[in-house]
Design an enzyme around this catalytic site. Structure first.
Site, mmCIF file in Angstrom:
data_model
loop_
_atom_site.group_PDB
_atom_site.id
_atom_site.type_symbol
_atom_site.label_atom_id
_atom_site.label_comp_id
_atom_site.label_asym_id
_atom_site.label_seq_id
_atom_site.Cartn_x
_atom_site.Cartn_y
_atom_site.Cartn_z
ATOM 1 N N LYS A 84 0.516 -1.263 0.172
ATOM 2 C CA LYS A 84 0.338 0.018 -0.281
ATOM 3 C C LYS A 84 0.653 0.659 -0.155
ATOM 4 C CE LYS A 84 -3.571 2.054 3.155
ATOM 5 N NZ LYS A 84 -4.260 1.904 4.143
ATOM 6 N N SER B 98 -10.004 1.914 3.068
ATOM 7 C CA SER B 98 -8.985 3.087 1.978
ATOM 8 C C SER B 98 -7.769 2.151 1.606
ATOM 9 C CB SER B 98 -7.768 3.904 2.817
ATOM 10 O OG SER B 98 -6.977 3.498 4.107
ATOM 11 N N SER C 205 -9.586 -0.679 7.184
ATOM 12 C CA SER C 205 -9.389 -0.647 5.664
ATOM 13 C C SER C 205 -8.147 -1.638 5.198
ATOM 14 C CB SER C 205 -8.170 0.915 5.656
ATOM 15 O OG SER C 205 -8.842 1.887 5.154
HETATM 16 N N1 GLN Z 1 -13.056 4.329 6.686
HETATM 17 C C1 GLN Z 1 -12.310 4.109 7.990
HETATM 18 C C2 GLN Z 1 -11.834 6.321 7.804
HETATM 19 O O1 GLN Z 1 -12.700 6.749 6.815
HETATM 20 C C3 GLN Z 1 -11.474 3.572 7.922
HETATM 21 C C4 GLN Z 1 -10.145 3.669 7.418
HETATM 22 C C5 GLN Z 1 -8.881 3.274 7.370
HETATM 23 O O2 GLN Z 1 -9.216 2.105 8.064
HETATM 24 N N2 GLN Z 1 -7.643 3.911 7.185
HETATM 25 O O3 GLN Z 1 -11.234 6.626 8.711
#
Ligand code: GLN
Length: 487
Positions: free
Chosen positions: A77, A152, A176
C-alpha cells in the site's frame, strides 16, 4: 477455468522448481497489464525492479536459500515507505516523495527476497472507505467496474482479487484492510495492535493503525503475517513476544471452539444478505464441530463509530501537523512562514483530510477536550472491557464485515456520514486493539460479501484456524472476478 494462484501454491511451484521466480513475476506482470486500464489499482508499478528482484530470488532458490516468501511477487500500500520508490499516500502533499528508507515490514519482506511489483492506490492518508479520496486516481472494483473497491486499501484489495499481486500489505485504522477485502472478495487481516511494526507506515491515528496482510486465502494470510510480525526496536509500541508459526496450527480445526454472534451485529441497518452469509457460515462451522452461541451482546457497539470519529481525527490532526512545507513533501512559496504553511496545506491536502484535521483540532481544543476527546477515551475503555468479558464466554466472535456489498462509484461522496457508516462493524476491533479477519462469505447480486471473525488480543492463531476450517468447506475464495483474464 484456470485457478487463481495463491502464495502457498506458488511457493510449492517454486520449491519444486516447476516455475522460476522470474516466470512467476512475468505472469503476474502480464495480469497487471491485462487489467490495470480497467481496475487502476497501482499508483506506481516497479516493473524493472521486480524483474531484478525475481532474478535475485532465483539465484537464492538455486543455492537452496529459500525463505517462506522468496520469489513471491507482491504489492505494498502506498502509505508504507519503500526506499527509493515513490510513496505518495495518494496525496498531493507527498506526490513526489521518495523515502530514503524501508518501513520495517517492507524490510522484513526484502530479507525474505520477495518481489516488489509496486505500490497500491488508497484514500488520501488512509482516510476513506472507497479509494475515491485518492488524489492520484480512482480504483474500480474488479467484480463490477461501476462499484468502488472499498477503502482505504482499495488498490491492494482490487489487485489481489484479480491476481495483479499474490498478496499486498494494507493498513487498518478503522477497517481499511477488512472493508475493501470484503468488497473485493479476498481475505484481510487486522492484527492485534502492536503485533506488527508501524515504523515507516505514514501515521494516520497512531493508537489505532495496524499493518496487515491482504491475500486470497487464510493460509496465505498466516504465511504473510508470520513474515511481517514481531519485535521492532524502531517502534516502541511493538510487542516483544516471539511470533508463532501460524501455519502449523491451521489444520487444528474448530472442534470444541465456542463461536459467539453478538446481537448488535444483526442490526436492522445491515442487509439481509449480509446476515444470511453469517447464518450460513455458523452452520458450516457447526458442522465442522464448533458450538454457536447466538445469545450474546456487546451493548456499547452503538457508540463505537462516534468514538472512532473523535479519536481518529484527533490523532490525525496531530500527526498531519508535520506537513508544513518545511520538513516533508509539497512546499508552497509565500511572503512569510505562516503564508507558506497555509498555502502548502491548502494545495497539498484534499477535502476529506482537511475535514478530519478540522474535526480533530476542534475536539481537542480547550473547552471541547473534556466533552469530546476525554469522554470518547472513557467509552473506548468500556468497549475494550466488554470485549474482554465476552471472550470469557466465547473463543471467537462472528458477524458481517460490512452492512452492504460494494456501493456505486460516486454514490456516497456527497454524504460523509453515509460513507463513515460503512465502517460500523469494523471500528470496534481497532478501538479495542483486538485482531479481526474478513473472509469471503458469499455473493449478493454478483458482488462479494465478507464475514468477520474477531478474537482476543493475540488470538490470531484461533482466527486462522476458524477461517481455514471455513475455507476448507466453502469455495467463495476460489471464484474469479470477470475482469481476470487467465493466460
Ligand atoms: N474508513 C475509515 C476512515 O476513513 C477507516 C480508515 C482506515 O482504516 N484507514 O477513517
Amino acid at each position: 477455468m484456470k485457478d487463481l494462484l495463491t502464495v502457498a501454491k506458488s511457493r510449492h511451484l517454486l520449491t519444486s522448481k516447476q516455475i522460476s521466480a522470474l516466470e512467476l513475476t512475468k505472469e503476474i506482470l502480464r495480469c497487471i497489464h491485462a487489467t490495470e486500464d480497467e481496475v487502476a489499482s497501482y499508483v506506481t508499478i516497479t516493473e524493472e525492479l521486480a524483474l531484478q528482484q525475481a532474478d535475485q530470488a532465483d539465484k537464492c532458490i538455486q543455492k537452496g536459500q529459500m525463505h517462506s516468501l522468496t520469489g513471491i511477487p507482491m504489492q505494498i500500500k502506498d502509505n508504507l515507505s519503500t526506499a527509493n520508490v515513490l510513496t505518495t499516500c495518494s496525496s498531493n502533499m507527498l506526490r513526489n516523495y521518495i523515502p530514503p528508507f524501508n518501513a520495517t515490514v517492507v524490510e522484513k519482506l526484502r530479507k525474505e527476497k520477495t518481489v516488489l511489483l509496486g505500490k497500491g492506490n488508497m484514500d488520501e492518508f488512509a482516510m476513506g472507505s472507497s479509494t475515491e479520496n485518492s488524489a492520484i486516481k480512482r480504483t474500480y472494483n474488479p467484480w463490477d467496474l461501476t462499484k468502488v473497491p472499498g477503502g482505504s486499501s482499495g488498490g491492494p484489495a482490487a489487485s489481489v482479487a484479480c491476481q495483479q499481486a499474490l498478496f499486498s500489505l494494507g493498513s487498518d485504522t478503522g477497517g481499511s484492510i477488512r472493508q475493501p477485502a470484503a468488497f473485493c472478495g479476498i481475505v484481510g487481516l487486522k492484527p492485534t495492535y502492536g503485533l506488527v511494526s508501524r515504523y515507516g507506515l505514514v501515521a494516520f491515528a497512531s493508537s489505532l493503525d495496524q499493518v496487515g496482510p491482504m491475500t486470497r486465502t487464510v493460509e496465505d494470510s498466516a504465511i504473510v503475517l508470520r513474515a511481517i510480525a514481531g519485535r521492532d526496536r524502531a517502534d516502541a509500541t511493538c510487542l516483544t513476544r516471539t511470533v508463532p508459526d501460524y501455519e502449523k496450527s491451521l489444520d487444528k480445526g474448530v472442534k470444541g471452539l465456542r463461536i459467539g454472534i453478538p446481537t448488535e451485529y444483526f442490526d436492522p441497518e445491515i442487509d439481509e444478505t449480509a446476515k444470511q452469509s453469517v447464518i450460513d457460515a455458523a452452520q458450516v462451522l457447526k458442522e465442522n464441530g464448533a458450538t454457536i452461541d447466538w445469545d450474546i451482546s456487546l451493548p456499547s457497539t452503538k457508540y463505537a463509530l462516534a468514538v472512532y470519529y473523535i479519536i481518529a481525527p484527533s490523532e490525525a490532526s496531530a500527526n498531519l501537523s508535520r506537513y508544513d512545507g518545511v520538513k516533508f513533501g509539497h512546499a508552497s512559496s509565500g511572503d512569510n512562514i505562516w503564508d507558506v504553511i497555509e498555502k502548502t496545506r491548502q494545495e497539498g491536502f484534499g477535502p476529506e483530510v482537511k475535514r478530519r484535521i478540522m474535526l480533530g483540532t476542534h475536539v481537542l481544543s480547550s473547552g471541547y477536550y473534556d466533552a469530546y476527546y476525554l469522554r470518547a477515551s472513557k467509552v473506548r475503555t468500556i468497549i475494550t472491557q466488554e470485549f474482554k468479558n465476552i471472550f470469557k464466554k466465547v473463543d471467537v466472535l462472528l458477524g458481517p464485515t460490512t452492512p452492504t456489498t460494494a456501493f456505486g462509484v460516486g454514490e456516497k461522496m456527497a454524504d460523509p456520514v453515509a460513507m463513515y457508516k460503512s465502517d460500523i462493524l469494523t471500528v470496534p476491533a481497532n478501538i479495542a486493539g483486538i485482531p479481526a479477519i474478513s473472509i469471503p462469505g458469499g455473493f449478493s447480486n454478483n458482488l462479494p460479501l465478507g464475514i468477520q471473525f474477531m478474537a482476543p488480543h493475540l488470538g490470531e492463531e484461533i482466527l486462522f484456524r476458524v477461517g481455514h476450517s471455513y475455507q476448507q468447506s466453502t469455495s467463495w475464495h476460489l471464484m474469479h472476478p470477470p475482469v481476470f483474464k487467465a493466460n
